[in-house]
Motif scaffolding. Structure first.
Motif, short mmCIF file in Angstrom:
data_model
loop_
_atom_site.label_atom_id
_atom_site.label_comp_id
_atom_site.label_asym_id
_atom_site.label_seq_id
_atom_site.Cartn_x
_atom_site.Cartn_y
_atom_site.Cartn_z
N ASP A 111 31.12 54.53 18.99
CA ASP A 111 30.38 53.42 18.38
C ASP A 111 28.94 53.42 18.87
OD1 ASP A 111 29.96 51.21 16.81
OD2 ASP A 111 30.99 49.80 18.13
N CYS A 112 28.10 52.71 18.13
CA CYS A 112 26.69 52.54 18.48
C CYS A 112 26.48 51.08 18.84
CB CYS A 112 25.84 52.90 17.25
SG CYS A 112 24.11 52.40 17.39
N PRO A 113 26.17 50.77 20.11
CA PRO A 113 26.04 49.36 20.50
C PRO A 113 25.01 48.62 19.66
CG PRO A 113 25.77 50.83 22.41
CD PRO A 113 25.95 51.71 21.22
N MET A 114 23.92 49.30 19.30
CA MET A 114 22.88 48.60 18.52
C MET A 114 23.39 48.13 17.16
SD MET A 114 19.03 49.64 17.55
CE MET A 114 19.40 51.19 16.79
N TYR A 135 23.13 65.36 14.93
CA TYR A 135 22.54 66.22 15.98
C TYR A 135 22.89 65.80 17.40
CZ TYR A 135 19.40 68.14 12.40
OH TYR A 135 18.87 68.76 11.30
N TYR A 136 23.44 64.61 17.59
CA TYR A 136 23.75 64.15 18.95
C TYR A 136 25.17 64.51 19.39
CZ TYR A 136 19.70 60.89 18.51
OH TYR A 136 18.46 60.31 18.35
N VAL A 137 26.01 65.01 18.49
CA VAL A 137 27.39 65.32 18.93
C VAL A 137 27.36 66.61 19.76
CG1 VAL A 137 28.47 64.09 16.99
CG2 VAL A 137 28.10 66.56 16.81
N CYS A 185 18.42 50.33 20.98
CA CYS A 185 19.35 51.41 21.37
C CYS A 185 19.25 51.55 22.88
CB CYS A 185 18.93 52.71 20.70
SG CYS A 185 19.60 54.15 21.55
N PRO A 186 20.37 51.39 23.60
CA PRO A 186 20.28 51.47 25.07
C PRO A 186 19.70 52.81 25.55
CG PRO A 186 22.48 50.77 24.35
CD PRO A 186 21.72 51.13 23.11
N ILE A 187 19.96 53.86 24.84
CA ILE A 187 19.51 55.19 25.30
C ILE A 187 18.00 55.35 25.13
CG2 ILE A 187 19.67 57.69 24.78
CD1 ILE A 187 22.62 55.46 24.20
N HIS A 188 17.49 55.01 23.96
CA HIS A 188 16.05 55.18 23.71
C HIS A 188 15.21 54.07 24.34
CE1 HIS A 188 17.74 57.78 20.56
NE2 HIS A 188 16.61 58.44 20.63
N HIS A 189 15.73 52.85 24.30
CA HIS A 189 14.95 51.71 24.79
C HIS A 189 14.77 51.80 26.31
CE1 HIS A 189 13.33 47.68 24.57
NE2 HIS A 189 14.15 47.25 25.51
N VAL A 219 21.76 60.38 27.04
CA VAL A 219 23.04 60.81 26.47
C VAL A 219 23.72 59.61 25.80
CG1 VAL A 219 25.35 61.69 27.01
CG2 VAL A 219 23.35 62.69 28.12
N CYS A 220 24.08 59.77 24.53
CA CYS A 220 24.77 58.70 23.79
C CYS A 220 26.28 58.90 23.96
CB CYS A 220 24.38 58.78 22.32
SG CYS A 220 25.29 57.62 21.30
N GLU A 221 26.88 57.96 24.68
CA GLU A 221 28.32 58.07 24.99
C GLU A 221 29.18 58.18 23.74
OE1 GLU A 221 30.48 55.06 27.35
OE2 GLU A 221 28.60 55.07 28.49
N GLY A 222 28.85 57.37 22.74
CA GLY A 222 29.65 57.36 21.51
C GLY A 222 29.66 58.73 20.85
N MET A 223 28.50 59.32 20.72
CA MET A 223 28.39 60.62 20.05
C MET A 223 29.16 61.71 20.81
SD MET A 223 26.45 60.56 17.32
CE MET A 223 25.18 59.58 16.50
N LYS A 224 29.20 61.57 22.13
CA LYS A 224 29.84 62.61 22.94
C LYS A 224 31.36 62.51 22.94
CE LYS A 224 25.84 64.32 24.11
NZ LYS A 224 25.03 64.55 22.91
N GLY A 247 30.28 61.63 14.27
CA GLY A 247 29.18 60.76 14.67
C GLY A 247 29.79 59.44 15.08
N VAL A 248 28.96 58.40 15.10
CA VAL A 248 29.46 57.07 15.49
C VAL A 248 29.88 56.28 14.24
CG1 VAL A 248 28.31 56.91 17.72
CG2 VAL A 248 27.06 56.28 15.65
N SER A 249 30.55 55.13 14.49
CA SER A 249 31.27 54.49 13.38
C SER A 249 30.40 54.07 12.21
CB SER A 249 32.11 53.31 13.89
OG SER A 249 31.32 52.51 14.69
FE1 SF4 Z 1 23.26 54.19 18.60
FE2 SF4 Z 1 21.43 54.87 20.36
FE3 SF4 Z 1 23.65 56.30 20.16
FE4 SF4 Z 1 21.77 56.39 18.23
S1 SF4 Z 1 21.58 57.10 20.35
S2 SF4 Z 1 23.98 56.20 17.94
S3 SF4 Z 1 21.08 54.27 18.25
S4 SF4 Z 1 23.49 54.18 20.83
#
Ligand code: SF4
Ligand code: 13P
Length: 306
Positions: free
Chosen positions: A82-85, A22-24, A169-173, A256-261, A57-59
């Motif tokens: 990628d997802c940093p977390m 859902y984040y792409v 998660c940098p975006i949610h945290h 906004v999640c950079e990886g997903m975008k 999505g992310v890796s």
């Molecule tokens: Fe990772 Fe946060 Fe992106 Fe979800 S929103 S994929 S937890 S960085």
């Protein structure tokens, strides 16, 4: 031929399906065969009959798809998404906890690399974490890598000892509770729907806490029309499909999640054409990491307390 026609033709040629989180970006969700949360996409990867899965999505999502379906070709439109977390755990932390408690079980959020999964006993996603942890026989649980989801699960399952990790998660945290409070002041009638990766100040304000699918389903079934959404902004596309009459408000600093975008239609076409970015998991990780995901699917499907 437009992008959609070209993608349809390539899908037929390669016996491929497109799975998207859902984040792409909205145009990718609009064209995907399946859109969902991490749990739904994982289950599909295990069940779909097609030879090729394009994971938008992310890796860690593509990697999980490959672990659950090692015979399929899993293509990632962007290798750098990628997802940093997913990297925020050390093996030492896991080993220390194992030494400290004889009955320790390591529960690993699906947002993690295959290597981190290989150190764990069972995976969870945000839609099944509470149910799975509640039903585990162990008293001591190391929950990696997300501190906010771990804290949320610990509150829901107070009879267990849950060791809270450092990851986030940098975006949610970093979503600011003042910005959510401001939306609440502007729209007092709106319900706050939050992802459990959010920090505790935001979760305290929430009327509903759940996975991306949970948030979307809640809004779809609610009698209310206005919602303050505390998760990544990409969910807006599906929220608007399910509640065309709805009003959706986000924090001013749009999450906004950079990886997903990074996922685009052009990149989907490229990987379908060339077979580039096929996911490979290191041989020694396939079994241990794959088993944690399979165990999740079994435990999530079990009847019992949820
Ligand atoms: Fe990772 Fe946060 Fe992106 Fe979800 S929103 S994929 S937890 S960085
Ligand atoms: P869901 O499992 O709720 O789809 O969440 C995945 C994710 O990356 C949240 O940031």
């Amino acid at each position: 031929m437009n992008n959609k026609e070209l993608i349809d033709q390539l899908k037929r040629e390669k016996d491929a399906v497109i799975l998207a989180h859902y984040y792409v970006p909205a145009e990718v969700q609009a064209l995907a065969d399946y859109v969902g949360d991490s749990y739904y996409l994982g289950r599909l990867a295990a069940d779909l009959p097609n030879k090729t899965l394009v994971f938008c999505g992310v890796s860690f999502m593509g990697e999980s798809g490959k672990l659950l379906s090692p015979d399929k070709t899993v293509l990632m439109p962007d290798r750098e998404a990628d997802c940093p977390m997913a990297h925020m755990v050390t093996q030492e932390a896991v080993e220390e906890a194992r030494k400290a408690y004889d009955d320790l079980v390591v529960v690993c959020y699906v947002n993690s690399t295959a290597q981190i999964k290989s150190w764990a006993d069972v995976c969870v996603t945000s839609s099944n974490a509470v149910k799975i942890v509640k039903n585990l026989p162990n008293q001591h649980i190391l929950f990696i890598p997300d501190q906010n989801l771990a804290r949320y699960v610990a509150e829901q399952v107070p009879d267990k000892h849950i060791i809270i990790p450092d990851g986030y998660c940098p975006i949610h945290h970093h979503m600011r509770s003042e910005e959510i409070r401001k939306q609440k002041e502007l729209h007092p009638e709106a319900e706050v729907l939050a992802h459990p990766e959010c920090n505790s100040q935001i979760l305290e304000m929430a009327d509903y806490i759940g996975s991306t699918s949970g948030i979307i389903d809640y809004a779809a079934g609610s009698e209310k029309r206005a919602f303050i959404i505390a998760t990544e902004a990409g969910v807006l596309y599906e929220l608007q499909q399910k509640r065309p009459d709805g009003e959706f408000y986000f924090a001013d600093t749009l999450p906004v999640c950079e990886g997903m975008k990074k996922i685009t239609l052009e990149k989907i076409i490229q990987v379908l054409r060339t077979g580039e970015n096929a996911v490979e998991v290191e041989e020694n990780l396939v079994k241990p990491a794959g088993n944690t995901l399979k165990r999740m699917l079994e435990l999530a499907a079990e009847k019992g307390q949820s």
